[in-house]
Design an enzyme around this catalytic site. Structure first.
Site, short mmCIF file in Angstrom:
data_model
loop_
_atom_site.label_atom_id
_atom_site.label_comp_id
_atom_site.label_asym_id
_atom_site.label_seq_id
_atom_site.Cartn_x
_atom_site.Cartn_y
_atom_site.Cartn_z
N ARG A 90 0.84 -1.21 0.00
CA ARG A 90 0.00 0.00 0.00
C ARG A 90 0.87 1.25 0.00
O ARG A 90 0.56 2.23 -0.70
CB ARG A 90 -0.92 0.00 1.22
CG ARG A 90 -1.76 1.25 1.32
CD ARG A 90 -2.69 1.24 2.51
NE ARG A 90 -3.48 2.46 2.57
CZ ARG A 90 -4.49 2.65 3.42
NH1 ARG A 90 -4.83 1.71 4.28
NH2 ARG A 90 -5.17 3.78 3.40
N ASN A 144 -10.58 -4.38 -1.64
CA ASN A 144 -10.45 -3.36 -2.68
C ASN A 144 -9.48 -3.77 -3.78
O ASN A 144 -8.56 -4.54 -3.53
CB ASN A 144 -9.98 -2.04 -2.05
CG ASN A 144 -11.09 -1.31 -1.34
OD1 ASN A 144 -12.20 -1.24 -1.85
ND2 ASN A 144 -10.79 -0.77 -0.17
N CYS A 164 -19.14 -2.19 0.32
CA CYS A 164 -18.33 -1.02 0.68
C CYS A 164 -19.03 -0.30 1.81
O CYS A 164 -20.26 -0.38 1.94
CB CYS A 164 -18.19 -0.10 -0.54
SG CYS A 164 -17.18 1.37 -0.25
N HIS A 194 -16.43 3.41 -5.13
CA HIS A 194 -15.55 4.56 -4.91
C HIS A 194 -15.71 5.62 -5.99
O HIS A 194 -14.81 6.43 -6.22
CB HIS A 194 -14.09 4.13 -4.76
CG HIS A 194 -13.82 3.41 -3.48
ND1 HIS A 194 -12.57 3.00 -3.09
CD2 HIS A 194 -14.66 3.02 -2.48
CE1 HIS A 194 -12.64 2.40 -1.93
NE2 HIS A 194 -13.90 2.39 -1.54
N TYR A 244 -14.26 10.02 -2.36
CA TYR A 244 -13.30 9.61 -3.38
C TYR A 244 -13.38 10.47 -4.64
O TYR A 244 -12.45 10.48 -5.43
CB TYR A 244 -13.52 8.14 -3.76
CG TYR A 244 -13.07 7.17 -2.70
CD1 TYR A 244 -11.74 6.76 -2.62
CD2 TYR A 244 -13.96 6.69 -1.75
CE1 TYR A 244 -11.31 5.89 -1.64
CE2 TYR A 244 -13.55 5.82 -0.75
CZ TYR A 244 -12.22 5.42 -0.70
OH TYR A 244 -11.80 4.56 0.28
#
Length: 421
Positions: A90, A144, A164, A194, A244
């Site tokens: 990440r 995700n 989500c 998102h 987002y």
């Protein structure tokens, strides 16, 4: 009822456990299996999970194992919440895109593509093993990028629904502002994972009074502040975009910000170390307050609702899920995965009818859907050119020079996770 959580060693898991304990009348779990290859983390999380159940008087059995096949055997539903490459991957997703002047984020843009490429093959392997062991189990994906991962699962014929927590977060927020209970608030929620907009906020259900204009009029400043977007933009849009959407509506501003502060990945990694130390305390028997800062707010409530609906129990009659379009949004392909309100039952989700979507939103949805199609092809088939095509198609990239540089960096930073590289 048996539920299995793949990625059960996640620091998220106590949030889920707390929901299972509190909402046991909605979802009566008799056996909960936490599956994770990280044995040390798993035992810390499993120990806290058992203490949470005991404190709240839940008599369900909690099992921890690194054996996936044994863990999913006989499960009624399997929840996926894994992170291939961990927080280290990440951190890379949030870092190298900035070198090309693009947003560095784990679920959208170039970083989101990297996560999809790492994740889709692993999830499909897990799903095939679930199908071999227990073909009737539902797969609930919280991993995700949910839209792409869910599309991969559905395309392969699995009984899967994507989940989500953005919508349930808005529902709780709006209920507080309006002074009503969350169950009184029904969102006209439309988009892709998102990439969503709240185009209506109704009281009492899908046919209830739409109070979105009132909400924006009385609380627009607070809502805009939470989104880090100007109040004037919300007034002009007439909707509430997901947070987002800031990556799209204020891309350059976000890139400048990300270049001047510690990454979210670094913050989360430090938080996880602290959480794991706390989980190891035998006196701890509830989820710690620090967990609220980890992310995933209300995940447990959403997961319980969805699992209960799919398994024929209680739960809310309408839930926001990720599922096949099948004509719900006529400007998208039928096999696109959309995020909308649906009636959820044992046969799966049935999307509610969606009014005509403003071209301002529909155009971006169509653009990102095309990217997701190319991203899934790259994840399934590999190859530098397929990665380049997906990046070139993404509205947060779009220029060939950026796509070239990002392709090289993506492959370099993810080679160990890409079988074709």
């Amino acid at each position: 009822m048996k539920l299995t959580v793949v990625g059960g060693g996640s620091t998220y898991t106590p949030e889920l456990i707390d929901g299972f304990a509190r909402l046991r009348d909605t979802l009566p779990v008799e056996e909960l299996v936490l599956v994770d290859p990280a044995a040390e983390r798993l035992e810390l999380v499993g120990g806290l999970a058992r203490r949470i159940f005991a404190k709240q008087g839940h008599d369900g059995r909690i099992v921890t194992t690194s054996d996936l096949d044994a863990g999913v055997d006989g499960a009624d539903a399997v929840l996926l919440q894994l992170r291939v490459g961990g927080q280290a991957a990440r951190l890379q997703d949030e870092t190298w895109p900035l070198e090309c002047g693009c947003v560095g984020q784990e679920t959208t843009g170039a970083g989101g593509l990297a996560k999809a490429l790492r994740t889709v093959p692993v999830v499909l392997d897990i799903a095939e093993r679930v199908r071999r062991t227990n073909p009737d189990a539902w797969i609930i994906d919280f991993t995700n990028p949910v839209g792409i991962v869910t599309r991969a699962l559905l395309q392969a014929g699995h009984k899967a629904v994507g989940l989500c927590n953005v919508a349930i977060g808005f529902q709780r927020k709006f209920a507080g502002l309006l002074g009503v209970t969350p169950s009184d608030v029904h969102l006209d929620h439309v988009g892709l994972n998102h990439l969503t907009w709240e185009t209506g906020v109704r009281l009492g259900g899908p046919e209830g009074e739409d109070v979105l204009s009132k909400l924006l009029g009385e609380h627009g400043e607070a809502i805009a502040g939470d989104l880090h977007l100007p109040r004037a933009l919300l007034d002009r849009l007439g909707v509430v975009p997901s947070y987002y959407l800031r990556y799209f509506y204020a891309h350059d501003e976000v890139v400048r910000e990300l270049g001047t502060k510690p990454s979210r990945a670094a913050e989360v990694a430090a938080m996880e170390e602290q959480l794991l130390r706390m989980y190891g305390d035998p006196a701890l028997d509830e989820k710690p307050e620090l967990l609220a800062k980890r992310g995933g707010a209300y995940y447990s409530e959403a997961a319980v609702d969805l699992a209960a609906g799919l398994l024929g129990g209680g739960g809310s009659p309408y839930q926001v899920v990720n599922t096949l379009n099948r004509g719900t949004l006529p400007f998208l392909p039928d096999d696109a995965v959309i995020e909308v309100q649906a009636a959820v039952g044992p046969k799966g989700p049935t999307p509610l009818a969606v009014p005509a979507v403003d071209p301002l939103f529909a155009g971006l949805m169509a653009h990102v859907t095309a990217y997701e199609d190319l991203a899934l092809t790259a994840a399934l088939r590999g190859g530098r050119d397929r990665v380049f095509r997906a990046l070139l198609a993404h509205p947060l990239v779009g220029q060939y020079a950026y796509a070239e540089g990002l392709t090289d960096r993506l492959i370099a930073h993810n080679r160990e996770h890409l079988a074709w590289a």
